[in-house]
Write an enzyme that holds these catalytic residues in place. Structure first.
Site, PDB file in Angstrom:
ATOM      1  N   LEU A 109      51.072  60.020  49.114  1.00 53.97           N
ATOM      2  CA  LEU A 109      49.670  60.691  49.858  1.00 53.97           C
ATOM      3  C   LEU A 109      49.580  60.539  51.447  1.00 53.97           C
ATOM      4  CD1 LEU A 109      46.653  59.978  47.365  1.00 53.97           C
ATOM      5  CD2 LEU A 109      47.398  61.506  48.324  1.00 53.97           C
ATOM      6  N   ASP A 110      49.874  61.156  52.174  1.00 47.83           N
ATOM      7  CA  ASP A 110      49.731  60.643  53.122  1.00 47.83           C
ATOM      8  C   ASP A 110      48.713  59.246  54.483  1.00 47.83           C
ATOM      9  OD1 ASP A 110      51.554  62.972  54.524  1.00 47.83           O
ATOM     10  OD2 ASP A 110      49.799  63.979  55.134  1.00 47.83           O
ATOM     11  N   PRO A 111      48.863  58.752  54.990  1.00 48.74           N
ATOM     12  CA  PRO A 111      47.877  57.822  55.411  1.00 48.74           C
ATOM     13  C   PRO A 111      46.486  58.149  55.159  1.00 48.74           C
ATOM     14  CG  PRO A 111      50.186  57.677  56.654  1.00 48.74           C
ATOM     15  CD  PRO A 111      50.221  58.756  55.964  1.00 48.74           C
TER      16      PRO A 111
END
Length: 301
Positions: free
Chosen positions: A38-40
Site C-alpha cells: 500500500l502506498d504510504p
C-alpha cells in the site's frame, strides 16, 4: 515459531515495509512479509504473514482487492496522486454525472495500463521511482490488468468517489490519471483506502495500537489467522495416514474423486490437503488422471 496472518489496518503516512518492521519487533518473529504494497499515503487492509505463512504471500498477492478512492478532477500530477507536482490543469465543471459513469464503465474488464514512474517496478535493476526522483524517464511497457468492478459512490466535482475491485498489478493511481485524460480535464488520486484483500476485510482489521497492546500482554498470537485462511475458496482433500506421509515427503498422490465435479478438473487446479486430525498439510496441484503433486508442504512428520 509462531505462524499465521495478521489483518492490519495500515494508517496513512506509514510505508508498508515499516509495518512489517514494527510487527517483527513487537512479535520477535524474523520471517515476516506483507501481501501487497500500500502506498504510504493510503490506508486500509494490509495482510502481514508471519513464519510459515510467508509461503502463501503469492496467493494473497494474486487475490482480488477492493478499494475506496477519492479522485480530484482538474489537475494531473507527476506521481498521479496528491503528493506530486501538478503537471497539467483543466476545467471539470462541464463533466456531468452521466459522462462520469460512462467513462468509468469504459475501464471495467481487461484494460491496458502503463505503470507510473513513481512505482517500485524495476528497470535495469533499479526501481522506477529512483529514475523519477532524478528527473529521468525510463521506458515502461503497458500491462494488461483486470478491473472487476468500478462504481461511482459520490459525484461532487471536482471530487468524485468510487469503489472498485481489481486484480493483481492494477494501479488505482494510474486509473485516476487515465480517467482524467479520458474526460479531458485531468485528474489525480487524492485518497485511497483498501477495503478488502482476499478474505481479509477492513471491518475486521487490527489497528497498530491494538497490536502493541496485545504484544505488551503477550496475547498477540491470539490475533493470528491460520495459514490456510487465504486458500478457503479452493477444493480441500482429507488424506489418510499413508497419503499424509507421502504428501509431507512431497510425493505424487493418486486420489480418487469423491464427487462428480472433481472428475476431469483442469490441469494445475490447486487444492488444500489436510490430515485426518484436521492439520493443514500442503498445497497440491492437479496433474491429471487423479494425480496430485504437493507444491508447498507446511507440515512435518
Amino acid at each position: 515459531m509462531a505462524s499465521g496472518i495478521l489483518n492490519i489496518n495500515k494508517p496513512p503516512g506509514m510505508a508498508s515495509f515499516a509495518v512489517v518492521s514494527l510487527v517483527r519487533r513487537l512479535t520477535g518473529v524474523r520471517r515476516v512479509g506483507h501481501a501487497g504494497t500500500l502506498d504510504p499515503t493510503a490506508d486500509g487492509v494490509l495482510p502481514i504473514c508471519l513464519g510459515r505463512a510467508t509461503r502463501v504471500v503469492e496467493y494473497l498477492v494474486n487475490a482480488p482487492k477492493t478499494y475506496y478512492a477519492a479522485i480530484r478532477l482538474g489537475s494531473a500530477t507527476d506521481t498521479y496522486d496528491s503528493e506530486g507536482t501538478v503537471t497539467a490543469t483543466g476545467d471539470p465543471s462541464s463533466v456531468t454525472q452521466e459522462e462520469m459513469e460512462a467513462a468509468l464503465a469504459g475501464f471495467v474488464g481487461q484494460i491496458e495500463q502503463i505503470p507510473p514512474m513513481y512505482s517500485a517496478l524495476k528497470y535495469e535493476g533499479q526501481p522506477l521511482y529512483r529514475y523519477a526522483r532524478a528527473g529521468k524517464t525510463a521506458p515502461r511497457q503497458a500491462r494488461t490488468v483486470t478491473i472487476h468492478r468500478l462504481e461511482l459512490r459520490r459525484f461532487a466535482p471536482p471530487l468524485v468517489e468510487v469503489e472498485l475491485e481489481v486484480g493483481r498489478g492494477a494501479y488505482v493511481r494510474t486509473l485516476a490519471h487515465d480517467l482524467g485524460e479520458r474526460l479531458g480535464c485531468h485528474a489525480h488520486l487524492e485518497r485511497l483506502t483498501r477495503l478488502r484483500s482476499g478474505p481479509f476485510s477492513l471491518a475486521d482489521a487490527l489497528g497498530l495500537d491494538e497490536l502493541r497492546e496485545a504484544a505488551e500482554h503477550g496475547t498477540w498470537r491470539e490475533l493470528l489467522y491460520p495459514v490456510d485462511r487465504v486458500l478457503e475458496s479452493w477444493y480441500a482433500a482429507l488424506l489418510g495416514q499413508q497419503h499424509t506421509r507421502d504428501a509431507c515427503r512431497g510425493r505424487l498422490l493418486v486420489l480418487t474423486p469423491v464427487r462428480q465435479e472433481l472428475v476431469d478438473l483442469p490441469l494445475d487446479t490447486p487444492c488444500r490437503a489436510y490430515s485426518e486430525e484436521g492439520e493443514f498439510l500442503a498445497i497440491l496441484r492437479y496433474r491429471g488422471a487423479d494425480r496430485w503433486q504437493p507444491e508447498r508442504v507446511f507440515a512435518t512428520l
